[in-house]
Scaffold this active site. Structure first.
Site, PDB file in Angstrom:
ATOM      1  N   GLU A  52       0.860  -1.196   0.000  1.00  0.00           N
ATOM      2  CA  GLU A  52       0.000   0.000   0.000  1.00  0.00           C
ATOM      3  C   GLU A  52       0.888   1.236   0.000  1.00  0.00           C
ATOM      4  O   GLU A  52       1.884   1.285   0.727  1.00  0.00           O
ATOM      5  CB  GLU A  52      -0.885   0.079   1.260  1.00  0.00           C
ATOM      6  CG  GLU A  52      -2.008  -0.903   1.311  1.00  0.00           C
ATOM      7  CD  GLU A  52      -2.916  -0.719   2.528  1.00  0.00           C
ATOM      8  OE1 GLU A  52      -3.089   0.426   2.988  1.00  0.00           O
ATOM      9  OE2 GLU A  52      -3.433  -1.735   3.011  1.00  0.00           O
ATOM     10  N   ASN A  53       0.477   2.210  -0.800  1.00  0.00           N
ATOM     11  CA  ASN A  53       1.106   3.534  -0.816  1.00  0.00           C
ATOM     12  C   ASN A  53       0.161   4.363  -1.668  1.00  0.00           C
ATOM     13  O   ASN A  53      -0.396   3.860  -2.634  1.00  0.00           O
ATOM     14  CB  ASN A  53       2.502   3.429  -1.483  1.00  0.00           C
ATOM     15  CG  ASN A  53       3.158   4.781  -1.727  1.00  0.00           C
ATOM     16  OD1 ASN A  53       3.586   5.108  -2.845  1.00  0.00           O
ATOM     17  ND2 ASN A  53       3.272   5.573  -0.689  1.00  0.00           N
TER      18      ASN A  53
END
Ligand code: P53
Length: 476
Positions: free
Chosen positions: A374-375
């Site tokens: 996730e980013n």
């Protein structure tokens, strides 16, 4: 910039409860996400006692991925995804969580979903528990404060491993298991562990006990998973917000180090199969007398993870000012503003270099392959007069982070498996329950009140990310 390995996985990430909707279809039971109302920046989501008529529960419909996944996966394929991270909604497989037999309709849904991915050569990357445990486990058992939850989770994990062993290779056990290090607020203990606190309880002790049972459940699942299919890659999932000292004052440095220990000991247990000394000493000093058995300690050793999956959005800065002599970390109290960096509209600090730092830190500490699962940048998107969404702010954020990721690989020698930006299609925010905090390359027509056609539109970032993938990170 030198090239990334051809095997590098590019994709996007979501979680079942934030996009599927269909909360009562296909035999699904109520999950913890189904009893959380919509909030806003600075307005916490309310956790209600069951589902109450007339309240706004954004996850009930979400973006209706349950019915539209074929259209959405076609769009992911158009961008060139080679992997897609989602979770299996526990309450689709075990509506109450404590059944012996799984719900066939739920299992079938994920068969179809994974087949659809594989049709395009997209590898599913699957989180088993992403903030969506069956709500019945909360009301009947108190969530993970109860040891019985270990067996319920492990049974769920086994059923998934057996069923999807020929379709899914990459797994993670508990999403952002370390969010609950912030036990002062209600959100993380509830979403991570199904824990609701009563007045006057020792929140901290209960959190460490719940986290211990989860770590044991995770280790058992890893062990069973490897027995079912030795090719499985099973990771943990950590929310990485590096904590910097706010000044070079030695007490700030020590405070930052102690805070990192409290936020990331979860990784030590997942990776090394044992509690680090600073934690056992801490439990002793606090007289927590946790239920940690000899068998537990053995299973932790036997079920260590293959890789570290982690989310990265932001960094924190910390000051020792409010803390005691012992530097005991209180996330709600001790985090201070970092004057050197800007923040998003939701107050999340934007720090691309922090991603390189995080990748190096994990490598120094654990020497395992890493996976950025996730980013991303939550922002308000609006249609311009030309009918398009020009989300250059999102492109800027992602570009800056990918650059740092590539430096970590090419200059620092970090072993990174892949990159899956969060919310590759707009979905319900976990923290606030809003639709308008958007992360997607794909816009979904729906607002915070639930109005909209649910139609999908490609943003500028869609075309940009497609080029990034096609060039394996060369064209940013
Ligand atoms: P939202 C806090 C800090 C870092 C990551 O978050 C977090 C949270 C919880 O809000 O959650 C992860 O939607 C999580 C996703 C979530 C995403 O980050 O609050 O794994 O489920 O949607 C972004 O903006």
């Amino acid at each position: 910039m030198s090239k990334l390995p051809d095997s590098f996985l590019w994709g996007g990430a979501v979680a079942a409860h934030q996009l599927e909707g269909a909360w009562k279809e296909g035999g699904k039971g109520v999950s913890v996400a189904d009893v959380m109302t919509g909030g806003a920046h600075g307005v916490p989501r309310e956790i209600t006692d069951g589902v109450i008529e007339g309240k706004n529960y954004p996850n009930h419909e979400a973006i209706d991925f349950y019915h539209r996944y074929k259209e959405d996966i076609a769009l992911f394929a158009e961008m060139g995804f080679t992997c897609f991270r989602t979770s299996i909604a526990w309450s689709r497989i075990f509506p109450n969580g404590d059944e012996t037999e799984p719900n066939e309709e739920g299992l079938k849904f994920y068969d179809d979903l994974f087949d659809e991915c594989l049709k395009y050569g997209i590898e599913p990357v699957v989180t088993l528990s992403h903030f969506e445990m069956p709500y019945h486990l909360v009301t009947e058992y108190g969530g993970f404060r109860n040891r019985k939850l270990i067996d319920f989770f492990v049974h769920f994990a086994r059923v998934c491993f057996e069923r999807y062993q020929d379709k899914v290779n990459y797994w993670m056990t508990f999403n952002e298991i370390n969010n609950q290090a912030n036990f002062h607020e209600d959100f993380a203990p509830f979403t991570n562990s199904g824990v609701k606190y009563k007045d006057g309880e020792d929140r901290e002790r209960i959190m460490y006990q719940a986290a211990h049972y989860e770590l044991v459940a995770s280790a058992k699942a890893v062990k069973i998973g490897k027995e079912i299919n030795s090719d499985f890659q099973i990771g943990c999932m950590i929310a990485m917000c590096p904590i910097y000292p706010s000044t070079s004052h030695p007490k700030d440095m020590l405070m930052a180090q102690k805070a990192m220990q409290k936020r990331y000991y979860f990784t030590d247990v997942h990776v090394h199969g044992e509690y680090p000394g600073h934690m056992t000493k801490y439990f002793e000093r606090k007289k927590f007398h946790l239920d940690i058995t000899k068998d537990d300690l053995e299973i932790l050793k036997e079920g260590t993870v293959d890789y570290i999956g982690f989310s990265y959005y932001m960094s924190f800065a910390i000051s020792h000012q409010q803390s005691s002599e012992e530097y005991d970390y209180n996330e709600s109290r001790d985090i201070v503003k970092n004057e050197y960096i800007k923040a998003s509209d939701w107050g999340w600090p934007i720090d691309p270099e922090g991603l390189r730092y995080a990748l190096n830190w994990f490598t120094d500490m654990y020497r395992l392959p890493l996976f950025i699962v996730e980013n991303g940048f939550g922002a308000i998107d609006e249609f311009s007069e030309d009918g398009k969404i020009h989300d250059d702010y999102r492109i800027d954020y992602l570009r800056a982070h990918i650059e740092q990721m590539m430096k970590a690989m090419n200059e620092d020698g970090v072993d990174l498996m892949g990159y899956t930006p969060w919310g590759c299609i707009d979905l319900v925010s976990a923290g606030t329950g809003e639709m308008k905090k958007r992360y997607g390359f794909i816009y979904v027509d729906k607002d915070n009140e639930g109005n909209g056609t649910l139609d999908r539109y490609r943003k500028d970032s869609f075309y940009w990310y497609k080029e990034v993938i096609a060039s394996n990170g060369e064209k940013l």
